[in-house]
Design a protein around this motif. Structure first.
Motif: not given
Length: 162
Positions: A105-116
């Motif tokens: 908990f508390g972990t920062k995550v960068k989530v990137t959409n592969i399509n756009n």
């Protein structure tokens, strides 16, 4: 009432009084003592450390500083709004939060959409998703930042920042 019945009852009661007066109370020679103190149970707090299993990362997508994982992302249904998450916080669709099965908990995550190639940074505050093939469950606002909620599921890359 009949005179004989009254006479019998009064005679019986007089006999009971006489007999009870003849009996001497017997005093207990041994005194039984009961321990009135209850045993005290002392519970020491146990420090619980959950072992987090390392995530296997393909070497082709891993960067030198962080781990990158490819997979599918979904978002929370509106029925979870206002309920408690696994870490005790109240879930809010408007915050940039997410659920992951193993990350702390508390972990920062960068989530990137592969399509756009749109990305969003979220904080892990819940456990899930529990549907095979999905790696992260985003809040509604985080999902909207990188894709159309009508799709329901996105192909994403997830980069663990901190």
């Amino acid at each position: 009432m009949n005179g004989s019945v009254i006479r019998n009852l009064s005679l019986s009661s007089v006999m009971l009084i006489v007999v009870s007066g003849c009996v001497s109370p017997e005093v207990a020679k041994e005194t039984v003592t009961a321990d009135t103190q209850r045993p005290v149970l002392i519970i020491k707090p146990v420090e619980y450390k959950k072992e987090v299993k390392p995530i296997s990362v393909p070497t082709s997508t891993a960067t030198s500083k962080s781990k990158v994982i490819d997979g599918k992302a979904s978002y929370y249904a509106n029925m979870f709004q206002g309920r408690k998450t696994a870490n005790g916080q109240i879930f809010d669709q408007g915050k940039l939060t997410a659920a992951h099965r193993t990350l702390p908990f508390g972990t920062k995550v960068k989530v990137t959409n592969i399509n756009n190639h749109k990305s969003v940074i979220v904080t892990i505050n819940d456990r899930g998703p529990f549907i095979r093939g999905r790696i992260i469950d985003l809040s509604s606002s985080a999902f909207k930042a990188i894709g159309n909620p009508r799709t329901g599921v996105l192909n994403v890359t997830m980069e663990i920042l901190k």
